[in-house]
Design a protein around this motif. Structure first.
Motif, PDB file in Angstrom:
ATOM      1  N   ALA A  10       0.826  -1.213   0.000  1.00  0.00           N
ATOM      2  CA  ALA A  10       0.000   0.000   0.000  1.00  0.00           C
ATOM      3  C   ALA A  10       0.860   1.263   0.000  1.00  0.00           C
ATOM      4  CB  ALA A  10      -0.931  -0.010   1.207  1.00  0.00           C
ATOM      5  N   ILE A  11       2.007   1.223   0.685  1.00  0.00           N
ATOM      6  CA  ILE A  11       2.888   2.396   0.707  1.00  0.00           C
ATOM      7  C   ILE A  11       3.345   2.739  -0.709  1.00  0.00           C
ATOM      8  CG2 ILE A  11       5.171   3.223   1.434  1.00  0.00           C
ATOM      9  CD1 ILE A  11       4.736   1.747   4.072  1.00  0.00           C
ATOM     10  N   GLY A  12       3.665   1.721  -1.480  1.00  0.00           N
ATOM     11  CA  GLY A  12       4.119   1.955  -2.853  1.00  0.00           C
ATOM     12  C   GLY A  12       3.039   2.505  -3.759  1.00  0.00           C
ATOM     13  N   LEU A  13       1.779   2.449  -3.322  1.00  0.00           N
ATOM     14  CA  LEU A  13       0.656   2.924  -4.150  1.00  0.00           C
ATOM     15  C   LEU A  13       0.139   4.300  -3.743  1.00  0.00           C
ATOM     16  CD1 LEU A  13      -1.369  -0.426  -4.344  1.00  0.00           C
ATOM     17  CD2 LEU A  13       0.128   0.540  -6.109  1.00  0.00           C
ATOM     18  N   ILE A  14       0.710   4.895  -2.686  1.00  0.00           N
ATOM     19  CA  ILE A  14       0.219   6.193  -2.213  1.00  0.00           C
ATOM     20  C   ILE A  14       0.553   7.293  -3.219  1.00  0.00           C
ATOM     21  CG2 ILE A  14       0.445   7.955  -0.412  1.00  0.00           C
ATOM     22  CD1 ILE A  14       1.121   5.694   1.540  1.00  0.00           C
ATOM     23  N   PRO A  15      -0.420   8.069  -3.663  1.00  0.00           N
ATOM     24  CA  PRO A  15      -0.134   9.200  -4.562  1.00  0.00           C
ATOM     25  C   PRO A  15       0.761  10.228  -3.870  1.00  0.00           C
ATOM     26  CG  PRO A  15      -2.481   8.659  -4.561  1.00  0.00           C
ATOM     27  CD  PRO A  15      -1.867   7.898  -3.437  1.00  0.00           C
ATOM     28  N   SER A  16       1.427  11.038  -4.640  1.00  0.00           N
ATOM     29  CA  SER A  16       2.358  12.027  -4.098  1.00  0.00           C
ATOM     30  C   SER A  16       1.615  13.180  -3.430  1.00  0.00           C
ATOM     31  CB  SER A  16       3.235  12.577  -5.216  1.00  0.00           C
ATOM     32  OG  SER A  16       2.448  13.342  -6.119  1.00  0.00           O
ATOM     33  N   TYR A  17       2.355  13.985  -2.677  1.00  0.00           N
ATOM     34  CA  TYR A  17       1.800  15.177  -2.039  1.00  0.00           C
ATOM     35  C   TYR A  17       1.302  16.159  -3.102  1.00  0.00           C
ATOM     36  CZ  TYR A  17       1.353  19.319   0.905  1.00  0.00           C
ATOM     37  OH  TYR A  17       0.869  20.426   1.560  1.00  0.00           O
ATOM     38  N   ALA A  18       2.012  16.229  -4.223  1.00  0.00           N
ATOM     39  CA  ALA A  18       1.612  17.138  -5.296  1.00  0.00           C
ATOM     40  C   ALA A  18       0.256  16.744  -5.876  1.00  0.00           C
ATOM     41  CB  ALA A  18       2.669  17.147  -6.396  1.00  0.00           C
ATOM     42  N   THR A  19      -0.109  15.462  -5.752  1.00  0.00           N
ATOM     43  CA  THR A  19      -1.358  14.967  -6.320  1.00  0.00           C
ATOM     44  C   THR A  19      -2.531  15.085  -5.363  1.00  0.00           C
ATOM     45  OG1 THR A  19      -0.123  13.386  -7.683  1.00  0.00           O
ATOM     46  CG2 THR A  19      -2.480  12.976  -7.401  1.00  0.00           C
ATOM     47  N   ILE A  20      -2.339  14.655  -4.112  1.00  0.00           N
ATOM     48  CA  ILE A  20      -3.474  14.612  -3.184  1.00  0.00           C
ATOM     49  C   ILE A  20      -3.236  15.437  -1.921  1.00  0.00           C
ATOM     50  CG2 ILE A  20      -4.262  12.358  -3.997  1.00  0.00           C
ATOM     51  CD1 ILE A  20      -2.990  11.129  -1.504  1.00  0.00           C
ATOM     52  N   GLY A  21      -2.156  16.184  -1.870  1.00  0.00           N
ATOM     53  CA  GLY A  21      -1.920  17.074  -0.741  1.00  0.00           C
ATOM     54  C   GLY A  21      -1.653  16.345   0.556  1.00  0.00           C
ATOM     55  N   SER A  36       9.732  10.548  -8.476  1.00  0.00           N
ATOM     56  CA  SER A  36       8.483  10.387  -9.212  1.00  0.00           C
ATOM     57  C   SER A  36       7.885   8.992  -9.058  1.00  0.00           C
ATOM     58  CB  SER A  36       8.715  10.700 -10.697  1.00  0.00           C
ATOM     59  OG  SER A  36       7.541  10.475 -11.438  1.00  0.00           O
ATOM     60  N   TRP A  37       8.709   7.948  -9.296  1.00  0.00           N
ATOM     61  CA  TRP A  37       8.155   6.588  -9.243  1.00  0.00           C
ATOM     62  C   TRP A  37       9.144   5.502  -8.797  1.00  0.00           C
ATOM     63  CZ3 TRP A  37      10.791   3.180 -12.392  1.00  0.00           C
ATOM     64  CH2 TRP A  37      11.561   3.742 -13.438  1.00  0.00           C
ATOM     65  N   LEU A  54      -1.972   8.962   4.624  1.00  0.00           N
ATOM     66  CA  LEU A  54      -2.050   7.570   4.167  1.00  0.00           C
ATOM     67  C   LEU A  54      -0.775   6.803   4.508  1.00  0.00           C
ATOM     68  CD1 LEU A  54      -3.779   8.014   0.676  1.00  0.00           C
ATOM     69  CD2 LEU A  54      -4.756   6.973   2.743  1.00  0.00           C
ATOM     70  N   LEU A  55       0.360   7.471   4.410  1.00  0.00           N
ATOM     71  CA  LEU A  55       1.625   6.830   4.771  1.00  0.00           C
ATOM     72  C   LEU A  55       1.614   6.436   6.248  1.00  0.00           C
ATOM     73  CD1 LEU A  55       4.524   5.963   4.094  1.00  0.00           C
ATOM     74  CD2 LEU A  55       5.244   8.318   4.589  1.00  0.00           C
ATOM     75  N   VAL A  56       1.153   7.337   7.088  1.00  0.00           N
ATOM     76  CA  VAL A  56       1.081   7.047   8.527  1.00  0.00           C
ATOM     77  C   VAL A  56       0.126   5.879   8.800  1.00  0.00           C
ATOM     78  CG1 VAL A  56       0.311   7.945  10.754  1.00  0.00           C
ATOM     79  CG2 VAL A  56       1.736   9.357   9.271  1.00  0.00           C
ATOM     80  N   LEU A  57      -1.023   5.859   8.116  1.00  0.00           N
ATOM     81  CA  LEU A  57      -1.991   4.771   8.314  1.00  0.00           C
ATOM     82  C   LEU A  57      -1.410   3.425   7.916  1.00  0.00           C
ATOM     83  CD1 LEU A  57      -5.316   6.445   7.068  1.00  0.00           C
ATOM     84  CD2 LEU A  57      -4.672   5.880   9.437  1.00  0.00           C
ATOM     85  N   ALA A  58      -0.714   3.392   6.773  1.00  0.00           N
ATOM     86  CA  ALA A  58      -0.087   2.134   6.334  1.00  0.00           C
ATOM     87  C   ALA A  58       0.964   1.677   7.335  1.00  0.00           C
ATOM     88  CB  ALA A  58       0.528   2.311   4.947  1.00  0.00           C
ATOM     89  N   ARG A  59       1.734   2.635   7.863  1.00  0.00           N
ATOM     90  CA  ARG A  59       2.755   2.287   8.844  1.00  0.00           C
ATOM     91  C   ARG A  59       2.122   1.805  10.156  1.00  0.00           C
ATOM     92  NH1 ARG A  59       7.465   1.127   7.608  1.00  0.00           N
ATOM     93  NH2 ARG A  59       8.463   2.166   9.366  1.00  0.00           N
ATOM     94  N   LEU A  60       0.957   2.331  10.507  1.00  0.00           N
ATOM     95  CA  LEU A  60       0.269   1.869  11.711  1.00  0.00           C
ATOM     96  C   LEU A  60      -0.171   0.408  11.565  1.00  0.00           C
ATOM     97  CD1 LEU A  60      -1.909   4.998  12.590  1.00  0.00           C
ATOM     98  CD2 LEU A  60       0.021   4.089  13.903  1.00  0.00           C
ATOM     99  N   VAL A  61      -0.683   0.046  10.391  1.00  0.00           N
ATOM    100  CA  VAL A  61      -1.053  -1.361  10.144  1.00  0.00           C
ATOM    101  C   VAL A  61       0.186  -2.250  10.238  1.00  0.00           C
ATOM    102  CG1 VAL A  61      -1.977  -2.994   8.458  1.00  0.00           C
ATOM    103  CG2 VAL A  61      -3.051  -0.750   8.739  1.00  0.00           C
ATOM    104  N   GLN A  62       1.292  -1.788   9.666  1.00  0.00           N
ATOM    105  CA  GLN A  62       2.533  -2.544   9.769  1.00  0.00           C
ATOM    106  C   GLN A  62       2.932  -2.751  11.223  1.00  0.00           C
ATOM    107  OE1 GLN A  62       5.119  -0.073   7.349  1.00  0.00           O
ATOM    108  NE2 GLN A  62       5.201  -1.623   5.743  1.00  0.00           N
TER     109      GLN A  62
END
Length: 455
Positions: free
Chosen positions: A110-121, A195-196, A127-135
């Motif tokens: 899921a971390i690898g699929l998170i859009p960038s800050y430029a895309t979704i602010g 970028s990717w 989302l990164l924090v949420l994925a890390r919490l599940v981990q």
């Protein structure tokens, strides 16, 4: 299923044959490899990740933000240990471990699929924090369960050898993650990395997780847990029992884990940033030096684990604690010279001291607890200590260096952890050659004694 490999002797489940043990060890080690694969990728590519996910900050603030997110899983890790560990004692090791590896691999992907800050602010870092919490939640139940799974499948006389592969998985996952990060940094431009490029290693967690899930599902539960079930001795109040019956052993384990995790996370997670950001060493050179040291440790892991079967666990653990107390400052000072030989030599000294711990804990810690409460007690003690002193190490060291200007901060942190660990190591019982499920114990609330403990 592989239950037919477990021979019945006098109504008790005997030790599994070696082929089954090897499959169990491989399946357990893959979960640990997954956790450290993620940490390696995150720590080595942290500059690219923070540039993509976080808004524009002062470089130091952005780096601290990245390390703060690295530490976030450790906030919930104790809750994972408290919830998942006792469930492993109630419903079996296999079921919980199958769950944890799916959660770990899924959140890494899921971390690898998170859009960038430029895309979704601001949603990107959230989302990164949420994925890390599940981990963090899943790993709270992963390590104790994986170590328990290995130890309960391993023959007593070779528990050190087989248990060492738990941390072989740690280093293997780390080397794989760091190696991939190095390849991407060498072959892609900085713009492509932001970028990717940084995403690809995270997406590779999917096949690793599926392989681990498959291997774990092929096996029956451990002989020790099956024996516990057959005797009607499985706990019905796992958390309450864990605390009431094991609090002294849990505190003992936590003291030793302080040194393990400060050393582990300082060397494996923080050191790439220390070499490049603090000492201004070329990033590729730093990556290759650390990977080289890790490969040496991997080659030595099983022999040192086997050595613990012969001479005991305590001699190796006390060697590590005294070694970190005496040698951390000289090693960090030598690393601080910035020369290739100095950096390699200092890293190798710290790595070999860490090896004395890594090669023995997979066999030592499970044997400190009874089968009935082993998974829960191990997971709670380990996850709480790791939350406090493991993932926070890079953040704390970075902040202390920034505030004091001293580049020897890592040495003092390691020395302090060594002081904490020495007494618990000295008072712990020697667990080498102690069977973990053959001695009798009394089932609470009854007068019935069943052979399910590790005393």
């Amino acid at each position: 299923m592989d239950g037919h490999h477990q021979r019945e002797q006098g109504g008790a489940v005997a030790e599994a044959d070696e082929a089954t043990v090897r499959r169990a060890v491989t399946g357990a080690a893959l979960g640990n490899a997954m956790e450290w694969f993620d940490f390696a990728v995150y720590s080595y590519l942290i500059t690219s990740i923070t540039a993509a996910i976080f808004p524009e900050f002062d470089p130091t603030v952005r780096l601290l933000s990245g390390f703060a997110v690295l530490a976030v899983p450790f906030v919930v890790r104790p809750f994972g240990g408290i919830v998942l560990g006792p469930l492993g004692d109630r419903f079996g090791r296999k079921r919980v471990l199958a769950t944890t590896i799916l959660l770990m691999s899924g959140s890494t992907v899921a971390i690898g699929l998170i859009p960038s800050y430029a895309t979704i602010g601001v949603a990107a870092p959230i989302l990164l924090v949420l994925a890390r919490l599940v981990q963090g939640f899943s790993t709270g139940g992963e390590y104790g369960g994986a170590a328990t799974f290995m130890a309960e499948y391993s023959p007593t006389r070779r528990r050190g050898f087989f248990g060492s592969f738990l941390e072989f998985g740690t280093l293997g996952g780390y080397v794989l993650g760091a190696g991939l990060a190095t390849v991407f940094q060498l072959t892609l431009s900085e713009q492509d990395m932001v970028s990717w490029g940084w995403r690809i290693p995270f997406l590779l967690a999917a096949p690793l997780g599926l392989i681990g899930f498959y291997l774990r599902n092929r096996l029956d539960d451990t002989p020790a847990f099956q024996q516990c079930e057959q005797a009607g001795a499985v706990t019905s109040a796992p958390f309450k029992e864990v605390i009431a019956n094991n609090w002294r052993q849990i505190l003992n384990l936590m003291g030793i884990v302080v040194l393990l995790n400060v050393a582990d996370y300082t060397l494996l997670t923080y050191m790439p940033t220390y070499l490049t950001q603090v000492l201004d060493i070329d990033a590729t050179e730093a990556l290759l030096l650390i990977i080289g040291v890790m490969v040496v440790l991997m080659l030595c892991m099983a022999p040192v684990g086997a050595l613990s079967d012969r001479i005991g666990r305590k001699p190796l653990l006390i060697t590590a604690a005294v070694g970190f107390l005496v040698l951390s400052y000289p090693a960090i000072t030598v690393i601080g010279t910035g020369g290739v030989l100095g950096v390699a030599g200092g890293l190798l000294v710290l790595g070999l001291l860490l090896l004395c711990i890594l090669a023995t804990i997979g066999s030592t810690f499970p044997a400190m607890f009874a089968t009935r409460n082993r998974y829960g007690a191990f997971s709670i003690g380990y996850s709480v200590s790791t939350a406090l002193f493991g993932g926070t190490a890079p953040f704390v060291i970075t902040a202390l260096i920034a505030s004091t200007g001293s580049t020897t901060v890592p040495a003092y942190y390691l020395m302090g952890a060594a002081v904490v660990a020495i007494i618990p190591i000295l008072v712990m019982p020697e667990t080498a050659q102690v069977p973990i499920h053959t001695h009798p114990t009394v089932v609470p609330g009854t007068n019935r004694r069943v052979p399910v403990t590790a005393r």
